[in-house]
Design an enzyme around this catalytic site. Structure first.
Site, mmCIF file in Angstrom:
data_model
loop_
_atom_site.group_PDB
_atom_site.id
_atom_site.type_symbol
_atom_site.label_atom_id
_atom_site.label_comp_id
_atom_site.label_asym_id
_atom_site.label_seq_id
_atom_site.Cartn_x
_atom_site.Cartn_y
_atom_site.Cartn_z
ATOM 1 N N HIS A 68 36.149 64.860 -12.865
ATOM 2 C CA HIS A 68 37.525 64.392 -12.971
ATOM 3 C C HIS A 68 38.283 65.152 -14.046
ATOM 4 C CE1 HIS A 68 36.518 61.185 -10.305
ATOM 5 N NE2 HIS A 68 35.649 60.651 -11.135
ATOM 6 N N HIS A 103 39.881 65.322 -24.360
ATOM 7 C CA HIS A 103 39.989 65.992 -23.064
ATOM 8 C C HIS A 103 41.444 66.314 -22.789
ATOM 9 C CE1 HIS A 103 40.470 61.653 -22.293
ATOM 10 N NE2 HIS A 103 41.392 62.057 -21.441
ATOM 11 N N HIS A 105 44.650 66.721 -19.733
ATOM 12 C CA HIS A 105 45.182 66.492 -18.374
ATOM 13 C C HIS A 105 46.147 67.634 -18.072
ATOM 14 C CE1 HIS A 105 43.642 62.332 -18.102
ATOM 15 N NE2 HIS A 105 43.831 62.334 -19.417
ATOM 16 N N HIS A 128 44.250 64.125 -24.871
ATOM 17 C CA HIS A 128 43.892 62.791 -25.367
ATOM 18 C C HIS A 128 42.683 62.892 -26.284
ATOM 19 C CE1 HIS A 128 45.839 60.808 -21.589
ATOM 20 N NE2 HIS A 128 46.728 61.134 -22.505
ATOM 21 N N THR A 201 43.893 55.591 -18.511
ATOM 22 C CA THR A 201 44.620 56.188 -17.381
ATOM 23 C C THR A 201 43.668 56.657 -16.283
ATOM 24 O OG1 THR A 201 44.649 58.412 -18.337
ATOM 25 C CG2 THR A 201 46.494 56.948 -18.890
ATOM 26 N N THR A 202 42.381 56.368 -16.447
ATOM 27 C CA THR A 202 41.410 56.615 -15.383
ATOM 28 C C THR A 202 40.708 55.292 -15.083
ATOM 29 O OG1 THR A 202 39.759 57.223 -17.031
ATOM 30 C CG2 THR A 202 40.959 59.021 -15.987
#
Ligand SMILES: [Zn+2]
Length: 252
Positions: A68, A103, A105, A128, A201-202
């Site tokens: 992801h 990580h 996005h 993040h 948010t996941t």
């Protein structure tokens, strides 16, 4: 953000509107990310963040393509390093929060990629850095919005390093180890930020997450983001969710 996740969980960024079918919290009223309406934000004074000593030094991290995103956790403790040495307190948040992961996005091109938006404006990427209070289980996330620069001397070298390393992880479960300095990744002190309560948010999209989103953007070169788009995944972000009367604060 993602706290802990495995690639065998059945969700993808191709159909985020399907997440509530499998993850109940995703249909909650305090979801993240959001579009921050700056005209409606409320000024608030916050005490400074206090970071641990190790926050300022180079530590060995392990990057993993988890299917992801590419998350960086502290590498195995054989080095004598431990998440217990990376923590912060202050910033208007009660308790001590320990490092979990960082990580990024991103999107297919520079027109999108960030999770949060500011007055409807999207950014090409959003970083993040996730922390957790071990006593309460509460999560706090620091978010940084990225802009693309054409000038190599402006690029944030720590995030360039992340893009170079993450860009090599073409397959799920690929890993690489790399030294990073959290303070150079974050540059959190003496910067203005937005603050609100939202969610992961996941999936599972659990709520009660304390968000701190810095107003200063992080400059990176397009080539850095292209390595991720071309080699790893094309887009990894959740679209904005309804604000539902939540208040967004801005630091003085
Ligand atoms: Zn994230």
């Amino acid at each position: 953000m993602a706290c802990v996740e495995k690639h065998d969980e059945h969700w993808s960024y191709n159909d985020p509107n399907q997440w509530p079918k499998f993850f109940l919290a995703a249909s909650g009223l305090s979801q993240s990310p959001i579009d921050i309406p700056t005209a409606d934000t409320v000024f608030q004074s916050y005490p400074p963040f206090i970071f641990s000593e190790k926050y300022h030094s180079n530590e060995l991290f392990k990057l993993v393509n988890n299917g992801h995103q590419v998350a960086a956790t502290l590498a195995d403790h054989t080095y004598g390093q431990s998440e217990k040495d990376l923590w912060f307190t202050g910033g208007g948040i009660k308790g001590v929060f320990y490092f979990v992961n960082f990580h990024l996005h991103w999107g297919k091109n520079d027109r999108h990629g960030s999770e949060h938006e500011i007055d409807g404006h999207r950014y090409p990427a959003e970083a993040h850095v996730v922390f957790k209070n071990h006593e309460t289980g509460q999560i706090a996330v620091f978010a940084f919005l990225f802009t693309v620069t054409n000038h190599w001397y402006e690029e944030n070298l720590e995030w360039e390093k992340y893009c170079d390393a993450a860009g090599q992880l073409m397959n799920i479960d690929d890993t690489i180890q790399c030294m990073f300095n959290l303070s150079r990744l974050m540059q959190a002190n003496e910067r203005r930020f937005f603050r609100y309560i939202g969610s992961l948010t996941t999936p599972p999209c659990s709520e009660g997450v304390i968000w701190t989103i810095f107003t200063n953007t992080v400059p990176v070169k397009e080539e850095s983001l292209n390595q991720l788009r071309q080699n790893v995944m094309r887009k990894v972000y959740r679209p904005v969710q309804p604000l539902n009367n939540r208040v967004v604060f801005i630091s003085n």
